[in-house]
Write a protein that holds these residues in place. Sequence first.
Motif, PDB file in Angstrom:
ATOM      1  N   ALA A 339      46.604  38.324  34.383  1.00  0.00           N
ATOM      2  CA  ALA A 339      46.001  38.322  35.719  1.00  0.00           C
ATOM      3  C   ALA A 339      45.501  39.725  36.056  1.00  0.00           C
ATOM      4  CB  ALA A 339      47.032  37.871  36.749  1.00  0.00           C
ATOM      5  N   PRO A 340      44.529  39.847  36.978  1.00  0.00           N
ATOM      6  CA  PRO A 340      44.033  41.170  37.368  1.00  0.00           C
ATOM      7  C   PRO A 340      45.177  42.074  37.842  1.00  0.00           C
ATOM      8  CG  PRO A 340      42.629  39.449  38.262  1.00  0.00           C
ATOM      9  CD  PRO A 340      43.814  38.752  37.667  1.00  0.00           C
ATOM     10  N   VAL A 348      53.034  38.201  44.564  1.00  0.00           N
ATOM     11  CA  VAL A 348      54.120  37.681  43.720  1.00  0.00           C
ATOM     12  C   VAL A 348      53.614  36.547  42.833  1.00  0.00           C
ATOM     13  CG1 VAL A 348      55.997  38.391  45.232  1.00  0.00           C
ATOM     14  CG2 VAL A 348      54.886  36.175  45.617  1.00  0.00           C
ATOM     15  N   GLY A 349      52.286  36.471  42.680  1.00  0.00           N
ATOM     16  CA  GLY A 349      51.709  35.529  41.739  1.00  0.00           C
ATOM     17  C   GLY A 349      51.321  34.194  42.342  1.00  0.00           C
ATOM     18  N   ASP A 415      42.497  32.945  46.362  1.00  0.00           N
ATOM     19  CA  ASP A 415      42.631  32.745  44.917  1.00  0.00           C
ATOM     20  C   ASP A 415      43.951  32.074  44.529  1.00  0.00           C
ATOM     21  OD1 ASP A 415      40.135  33.993  44.386  1.00  0.00           O
ATOM     22  OD2 ASP A 415      41.099  35.960  44.594  1.00  0.00           O
ATOM     23  N   GLY A 416      44.786  31.781  45.539  1.00  0.00           N
ATOM     24  CA  GLY A 416      46.057  31.120  45.253  1.00  0.00           C
ATOM     25  C   GLY A 416      47.214  32.055  44.962  1.00  0.00           C
ATOM     26  N   TYR A 417      47.052  33.346  45.257  1.00  0.00           N
ATOM     27  CA  TYR A 417      48.126  34.318  45.042  1.00  0.00           C
ATOM     28  C   TYR A 417      48.909  34.517  46.337  1.00  0.00           C
ATOM     29  CZ  TYR A 417      46.285  35.552  40.458  1.00  0.00           C
ATOM     30  OH  TYR A 417      45.890  35.503  39.140  1.00  0.00           O
TER      31      TYR A 417
END
Length: 535
Positions: A339-340, A348-349, A415-417
């Motif tokens: 991931a970037p 936390v992803g 982005d779902g993070y």
Amino acid sequence: EITKKYAAEIAVKYTEVVFELTYEKLDKEADKIAKGLLGMGLRKGDHIAVWATNRPEWILLFLAAAKTGLILTPINTNFKARELRYILKQSDCRALFLSNGVRDVDYIKIINNLCPEIESSKPGMLASKKLPLLKFAVSFDEHPAGMYHWSQMEEFGNLISDDEFRKSKSSVLPDDIVCIIYTSAVNGYLKGAVLTQSQLLNNGYAAGELYKYTPADKVCVALPFFHCFGLVFGIFSTLSHGAAIIPLIGLSPVKAMNAVEKAECTTIVSVPTLFFAIINHEDFKKYNLSSLRKGGIGGAHCPSQLFDQLTKKMNMSKFVNGYGLTECTPICTMSSIDAPYEKRRDTVGVAMPFAEIKIIHPETGLELSAEEHGELCVRGYNVMKGYYKMPEETEKTIDKDGWLHTGDIAAVDQDGYYKITGRLKDMIIRGGENIYPKELEDFIRQHPAIKDVRIVAAPSEIYGEEAFAFIVSEKDASITIKDIKLYVTQNMARYKVPSHVVFIDQMPMDIDEKIDDLKLSKMVREHLCIDSLKS
């Protein structure tokens, strides 16, 4: 499957003691211990506990228990008599496996005080008044009176035929309970999260996939196995991919650096506290950590500055953050190592594969949109079966639709993070260990010289947060800060000892005649400012 595929690969290797097993040998050794457990009289569904550091016996016992369908409860190595008694009784434990102790905690002395009958009992025939279900103890170190010794396990295994052992193993199913891991509760009581075989294995496997583990990886596990994070991320993410586990028995910066250098570890997983201690250690530059490529951090918030330092100073370009809790086996969100960088550092992803996450309004329960802050809820395979023998607490945590309410405030970007931004629960996380103020307050209030106490969170560069105690003593009572800390130290886990203690004449109250926590927080900041000027 892994054993067949990677039979000759190293599965477990220690750098503090001489112990190294390939996957084939690990499987065979675990089978021997599993037969020994059956030979001792334990059967599928029985509850056992282990009270020890990350020594080789710990891994073998857990795998052996899983093979035979036993339900294992890991006990925090910092716990003392009060906490031990509660867990052994509440978990319906039949057998306790233990070492001599750690630091100032003498495990043998504690269990003998709890069960004075043990020293005069024949091993396996304990009849304790306080713990009636506990029938025997097994020592890893010495051979105290009334206890079995770990070295007898193979002998007990000889009492079980291969056919009987095969039948026992075949009876174990993926959804069978494999462990009960106790976590602190807001109401002051420890609660046992009931977790299954498939939950632990799948959560660990998913983490290993995000880490892109292969048999070429050597993972330094600088986490205690008694924590769900250490158990799943340290053992199952690794074993499910044919990688090597390099566990630390003693969790110290020197032992961690030594393990990385000696075993040429490609990865290290730990909590912010230990990582901070490593990069600030006076001998940091003396160790060769060039083999590192990946790293993982959890258990507490990782400041961006620390994340940057770890990626640069420890050569971990593929370093990630994650978030979880014991009730979710434990990982809920995590980034892939690809991931970037900014996403890995500042969030936390994303949601773990096959786990659902939503952010809801704490009061209305309505789902919120991206960038809105609310309570994070989780649903999926990784959500615990419930709290052991606590149906009401389970219902408070998992709603009728299967959503587990974490009590943590979070927001998710486009982005779902996810980012964790606060907590609904009144909890202090000190270096990965949870401290619940009410439990500590209730205990300190029992001291005859204490009139009132309030525990609040204090920021800490090393631990993230620490417990700060405001104390109102009884009139004319003679009690010092040292007395308070000693009182807690002698009765509770070391990490629960307040780092700061301040005596005040009375608690500040708000307009509703409740203790004004905002004012106390301001007093904490003022106190810490004074401390920093003095230093």
